[in-house]
Design an enzyme around this catalytic site. Sequence first.
Site, PDB file in Angstrom:
ATOM      1  N   HIS A  54      10.012  14.908  58.404  1.00 15.48           N
ATOM      2  CA  HIS A  54       8.562  15.082  58.487  1.00 15.48           C
ATOM      3  C   HIS A  54       8.155  15.059  59.958  1.00 15.48           C
ATOM      4  O   HIS A  54       8.874  14.528  60.812  1.00 15.48           O
ATOM      5  CB  HIS A  54       7.854  13.967  57.729  1.00 15.48           C
ATOM      6  CG  HIS A  54       8.016  14.044  56.240  1.00 15.48           C
ATOM      7  ND1 HIS A  54       7.153  13.426  55.372  1.00 15.48           N
ATOM      8  CD2 HIS A  54       8.945  14.673  55.465  1.00 15.48           C
ATOM      9  CE1 HIS A  54       7.529  13.661  54.127  1.00 15.48           C
ATOM     10  NE2 HIS A  54       8.620  14.409  54.161  1.00 15.48           N
ATOM     11  N   GLU A  56       5.987  13.343  61.670  1.00 14.43           N
ATOM     12  CA  GLU A  56       5.878  12.023  62.306  1.00 14.43           C
ATOM     13  C   GLU A  56       7.255  11.422  62.574  1.00 14.43           C
ATOM     14  O   GLU A  56       7.498  10.881  63.648  1.00 14.43           O
ATOM     15  CB  GLU A  56       5.050  11.072  61.427  1.00 14.43           C
ATOM     16  CG  GLU A  56       3.614  11.514  61.212  1.00 14.43           C
ATOM     17  CD  GLU A  56       3.410  12.413  60.004  1.00 14.43           C
ATOM     18  OE1 GLU A  56       2.252  12.562  59.581  1.00 14.43           O
ATOM     19  OE2 GLU A  56       4.395  12.980  59.469  1.00 14.43           O
ATOM     20  N   CYS A  84       2.383  10.333  55.005  1.00 14.14           N
ATOM     21  CA  CYS A  84       2.891   9.952  53.693  1.00 14.14           C
ATOM     22  C   CYS A  84       3.433   8.519  53.775  1.00 14.14           C
ATOM     23  O   CYS A  84       3.534   7.954  54.865  1.00 14.14           O
ATOM     24  CB  CYS A  84       3.999  10.920  53.264  1.00 14.14           C
ATOM     25  SG  CYS A  84       5.564  10.664  54.145  1.00 14.14           S
ATOM     26  N   CYS A  87       6.369   8.160  56.285  1.00 16.53           N
ATOM     27  CA  CYS A  87       5.960   8.264  57.685  1.00 16.53           C
ATOM     28  C   CYS A  87       5.132   7.066  58.114  1.00 16.53           C
ATOM     29  O   CYS A  87       5.277   6.578  59.236  1.00 16.53           O
ATOM     30  CB  CYS A  87       5.207   9.568  57.908  1.00 16.53           C
ATOM     31  SG  CYS A  87       6.269  11.018  57.737  1.00 16.53           S
TER      32      CYS A  87
END
Length: 157
Positions: A54, A56, A84, A87
């Site tokens: 992801h 991040e 999410c 993250c």
Amino acid sequence: MKEIQKEYMRRAIQLSQESISKGGGPFGAVIVKNGEIIAESANSVTNDNDPTAHAEVNTIRKACKELNTFDLTGCEIYSSCEPCPMCLGAIYWARLDELYFANTKVDAAKIGFDDSFIYDELELSVEKRRVKTSQFLREEAILAFQEWDSNQDKIEY
């Protein structure tokens, strides 16, 4: 918001848009320390065949490498979307001072990125979760924890 903070967020948004054209998801992030972007990245889950890639997490990895540390105290992260659960956990573990985001998790859910089931799963006992979960060999595994706990030379994190 200060104008410079808007520029950091605009960069995260730009990265999210660029990611789409490269086959990635619509997410971008930048990490800033002392007014300077030290790391930036986008979502690369499909490009890297890595469900943890992801924006991040990718950006945290780059920032840690750039600063040669696992502790990002003194840094802030700008994300094109509310993180999410994975993250958000990574943001806390990295000890980032501040989090700023643009799109919300509701916005993400509307386009197919709905993380609410993970929050729901965390509230359930392990026996009731979707992923079959079993615990065993704790008596053997606890030895590593005991060794860690008594180690005077450990680097705590």
